[in-house]
Design a protein around this motif. Structure first.
Motif, PDB file in Angstrom:
ATOM      1  N   ILE A 404      -6.695  27.221  63.685  1.00  0.00           N
ATOM      2  CA  ILE A 404      -7.074  26.473  62.196  1.00  0.00           C
ATOM      3  C   ILE A 404      -6.809  27.678  61.494  1.00  0.00           C
ATOM      4  CG2 ILE A 404      -8.162  24.802  61.016  1.00  0.00           C
ATOM      5  CD1 ILE A 404      -8.490  23.655  63.645  1.00  0.00           C
ATOM      6  N   LYS A 405      -8.089  28.444  61.476  1.00  0.00           N
ATOM      7  CA  LYS A 405      -8.943  29.145  60.144  1.00  0.00           C
ATOM      8  C   LYS A 405      -7.281  29.962  59.838  1.00  0.00           C
ATOM      9  CE  LYS A 405     -13.450  29.027  60.609  1.00  0.00           C
ATOM     10  NZ  LYS A 405     -14.775  30.236  61.192  1.00  0.00           N
ATOM     11  N   GLN A 408      -4.845  28.367  58.282  1.00  0.00           N
ATOM     12  CA  GLN A 408      -5.146  27.753  57.747  1.00  0.00           C
ATOM     13  C   GLN A 408      -4.974  28.970  55.720  1.00  0.00           C
ATOM     14  OE1 GLN A 408      -8.701  25.908  57.324  1.00  0.00           O
ATOM     15  NE2 GLN A 408      -7.830  23.707  57.767  1.00  0.00           N
ATOM     16  N   ALA A 409      -4.998  30.237  56.280  1.00  0.00           N
ATOM     17  CA  ALA A 409      -5.278  31.181  56.200  1.00  0.00           C
ATOM     18  C   ALA A 409      -3.340  31.770  55.352  1.00  0.00           C
ATOM     19  CB  ALA A 409      -5.733  32.777  56.264  1.00  0.00           C
ATOM     20  N   LEU A 480      -2.069  13.313  57.217  1.00  0.00           N
ATOM     21  CA  LEU A 480      -2.097  14.329  56.631  1.00  0.00           C
ATOM     22  C   LEU A 480      -0.897  14.621  55.587  1.00  0.00           C
ATOM     23  CD1 LEU A 480      -1.736  16.232  60.017  1.00  0.00           C
ATOM     24  CD2 LEU A 480      -3.557  17.139  58.565  1.00  0.00           C
ATOM     25  N   ASP A 485       0.557  20.569  56.344  1.00  0.00           N
ATOM     26  CA  ASP A 485      -1.346  20.677  56.550  1.00  0.00           C
ATOM     27  C   ASP A 485      -1.494  20.565  58.077  1.00  0.00           C
ATOM     28  OD1 ASP A 485      -1.734  20.241  53.696  1.00  0.00           O
ATOM     29  OD2 ASP A 485      -1.402  18.011  53.710  1.00  0.00           O
ATOM     30  N   LEU A 486      -2.972  20.898  58.546  1.00  0.00           N
ATOM     31  CA  LEU A 486      -3.515  21.174  59.709  1.00  0.00           C
ATOM     32  C   LEU A 486      -4.794  20.152  59.522  1.00  0.00           C
ATOM     33  CD1 LEU A 486      -2.717  24.405  59.136  1.00  0.00           C
ATOM     34  CD2 LEU A 486      -2.916  23.862  61.653  1.00  0.00           C
ATOM     35  N   TRP A 487      -4.994  18.992  60.857  1.00  0.00           N
ATOM     36  CA  TRP A 487      -6.208  18.433  60.788  1.00  0.00           C
ATOM     37  C   TRP A 487      -7.364  19.563  60.772  1.00  0.00           C
ATOM     38  CZ3 TRP A 487      -7.541  13.702  59.933  1.00  0.00           C
ATOM     39  CH2 TRP A 487      -8.585  13.075  60.091  1.00  0.00           C
ATOM     40  N   GLN A 488      -8.312  19.127  60.478  1.00  0.00           N
ATOM     41  CA  GLN A 488      -9.985  20.755  59.618  1.00  0.00           C
ATOM     42  C   GLN A 488     -10.692  20.941  61.091  1.00  0.00           C
ATOM     43  OE1 GLN A 488      -9.249  17.098  59.162  1.00  0.00           O
ATOM     44  NE2 GLN A 488     -11.660  16.402  58.879  1.00  0.00           N
ATOM     45  N   GLN A 501      -0.389  19.765  63.416  1.00  0.00           N
ATOM     46  CA  GLN A 501      -0.221  20.957  61.730  1.00  0.00           C
ATOM     47  C   GLN A 501       0.712  19.605  61.948  1.00  0.00           C
ATOM     48  OE1 GLN A 501       2.046  23.924  61.306  1.00  0.00           O
ATOM     49  NE2 GLN A 501       0.837  24.198  60.035  1.00  0.00           N
TER      50      GLN A 501
END
Length: 567
Positions: A404-405, A408-409, A480, A485-488, A501
């Protein structure tokens, strides 16, 4: 003129046979009741008459149990009597003429719980069925059983035919049946009065339409615990012993459960298993035989038994390198054949292929245990099982969070996954002269993490049907907002976790709603009206408290005979 005379005669018979009063002086001093309301007894015959009308003859007993029809009929009878009692309070009634008109037209009314009335009416033939969709026709009466009251379709009502039909279906005489139908019609009138004020506004209808018709598409990565256990977990004795030293309490507890399966003289075994599924034919068996022979060949040529077991075995022990411990009755099907084969092996000797009802097996055994080594060997077996589960769960969690990180980056989900796999599973070094690195078994496994794209789904749908999430997956997806967008955090599943996502979201269109508004609002109004009725009846039950007594035996389903419940 003749038809009119016949009709008059029939109505006269109805009128003469009808008598008021349900509990006359002929009632016994102690009477069995299906239910009682304020001391008024509802005879079991009323229950059986309702059941006979509601449940068609020949209904499969298994289907009856699945639908809980005895309970539904009892609940419907309770609802009817509550509504009739409330109608009396409100001064609401029906005339004899109204009852007679319905019977003359071959329409018998029944009662089912409000929340189930639409569905059960369709399933049990108590409404006119729609030709366009599964369910009752829009606007059609529900909870009505059509009676055979004519000799032929073109002939008039025949009282003898009607009387016979009533006795067959409800086991009641015309007088009792008419009395029952009067109560049903009073209950029906009360239902209509409760439902009538219910409205569904445009705003409410469109919100529901938007919820049901809006769709989304997801990218997802399924993280299977077993894959991480097999390919991303260090299973060496040193790693297991280090973890065991910090988790003695858990291991002691696990040993208390498993120690009965270890004893002096047994030889701990490892297994490679290919399971023969139900319905497997000769071709399927031949294919499994090839696979286990291939696994045997690999071990024979020097590969570690545990490594091959982790890669190819289909048994539950694959994640621990095939470790079975001592083969005992708790193994289940095939334990006797395997115990016999294990007893004939020397330590570290590889068995021939063993066939059992479960499938095809290979075994390797350790030296037999003596009394002094039973506990230490058994506890290491327990430690390995617990360690693998614990470490695999940690790996799944860390992998999902890192994935996820990366995404998100700014990395594409596919690229983020490849990068995280490269960290988790570094490729083996190239051999001299090779152009490519050797194939990585973990990446060839069918359950490896990979990006999948779902079919479009609504908020009530299931975008990833192969997993069982512990959170409402579709609802999370619709939270979302924008593509990408991704679930956190990873979403826990029964077998690991899931990263999602949003790929696209397609909101319902107002123009489509306006075009089909009547067809949309109708079912919503019916559902809302039934909900209002259900809440009204619940309130009546609550007010009566212990003045309402129900005999639960009438709601019990008949026990399976053993023949009709085979699955």
């Amino acid at each position: 003129m003749i038809v009119g005379g016949i009709a008059f005669s029939i109505i006269l018979v109805f009128a003469l046979e009808f008598r008021a009063g349900r509990n006359g002086p002929t009632a016994s001093l102690k009477k069995e009741c299906a239910l009682e309301i304020k001391g008024s007894c509802i005879d079991p015959k009323d229950y059986y008459a309702s059941f006979g009308l509601i449940v068609p003859r020949g209904v499969d007993p298994k289907a009856s149990r699945q639908l809980a029809l005895h309970k539904k009929v009892l609940d419907g009878l309770v609802e009817r009597e509550l509504l009739v009692a409330d109608a009396e309070r409100l001064g609401i009634s029906v005339s004899e003429t109204e009852v007679e008109d319905e019977l003359f037209n071959g329409r018998a009314h029944v009662s089912l719980p409000a929340e189930d009335s639409e569905k059960l009416s369709y399933q049990l033939g108590l409404c006119r069925r729609s030709e366009e969709h599964p369910g009752c026709e829009a606007g059609a009466d529900t909870m009505v059983r059509e009676l055979h009251v004519k000799r032929t379709a073109s002939e008039p009502f025949d009282y003898a035919v009607y009387e016979r039909e009533v006795r067959i279906l409800a086991n009641r005489g015309p007088k009792e049946f008419k009395e029952m139908q009067q109560r049903e019609l009073i209950a029906a009138r009360m239902r209509a009065l409760i439902r009538e004020p219910v409205r569904v506004s445009d705003v409410e209808a469109f919100a529901k339409f938007e919820q049901e018709r809006s769709t989304a598409v997801l990218r997802s990565v399924v993280l299977q615990r077993d894959w991480f256990a097999k390919y991303a977990t260090d299973l060496s004795d040193a790693a297991v012993d280090k973890w065991a030293a910090d988790n003695k309490t858990q291991i002691d507890s696990g040993w208390e459960t498993d120690k009965a399966n270890f004893s002096a003289g047994c030889a701990p075994a490892r297994e490679i298993l290919f399971e023969v599924g139900p319905g497997a034919n000769d071709e399927d068996r031949a294919e499994l035989r090839k696979k286990i022979e291939s696994a045997r060949d690999r071990v024979s040529k020097g590969e570690a038994f545990g490594n091959v077991a982790r890669e190819v075995s289909e048994g539950q022990t694959a994640v621990t390198g095939g470790e079975l411990g001592c083969i005992a009755a708790n193994y289940g099907i095939g334990n006797e054949e395997l115990a016999k084969a294990a007893g004939a092996l020397k330590p570290k000797e590889l068995s021939q292929v063993i066939e059992t009802p479960r499938g095809y097996h290979l075994l390797e055994v350790d030296p037999k245990l003596d009394a002094s080594s039973v506990e230490s060997v058994g506890k290491r077996y327990v430690a390995r099982k617990l360690y693998v589960r614990f470490i695999a769960d940690e790996k799944v969690k860390a992998f999902g969070e890192n994935l996820i990180k990366r995404a998100q980056a700014g990395a594409k989900l596919e690229d983020a996954l490849d990068a995280e796999l490269a960290v988790t599973l570094p490729a083996p070094p190239k051999k001299t002269g090779d152009e490519k690195a050797p194939a990585v078994p973990a990446l060839a496994a069918s359950d490896r993490p990979k990006v999948e794209i779902s079919a479009p789904f609504s908020i009530s749908g299931n975008p990833v049907p192969e997993v069982t999430p512990k959170e409402p997956l579709a609802a999370r997806a619709f939270e979302l907002k924008n593509p990408g967008d991704l679930w956190q955090s990873p979403i826990a599943t029964s077998d690991g976790s899931l990263v999602i996502q949003l790929k696209e979201k397609n909101p319902a269109q107002r123009a489509e709603f306006d075009k089909n508004k009547d067809a949309i609002v109708g079912p919503l109004t019916v559902a809302k009206a039934n909900d209002a009725l259900s809440r009204y009846v619940t309130e009546l039950r609550k007010k009566l408290g212990d003045k309402l007594k129900i005999d639960p035996r009438f709601g019990e389903e008949q026990k399976a005979s053993g023949r009709d419940d085979d699955e």
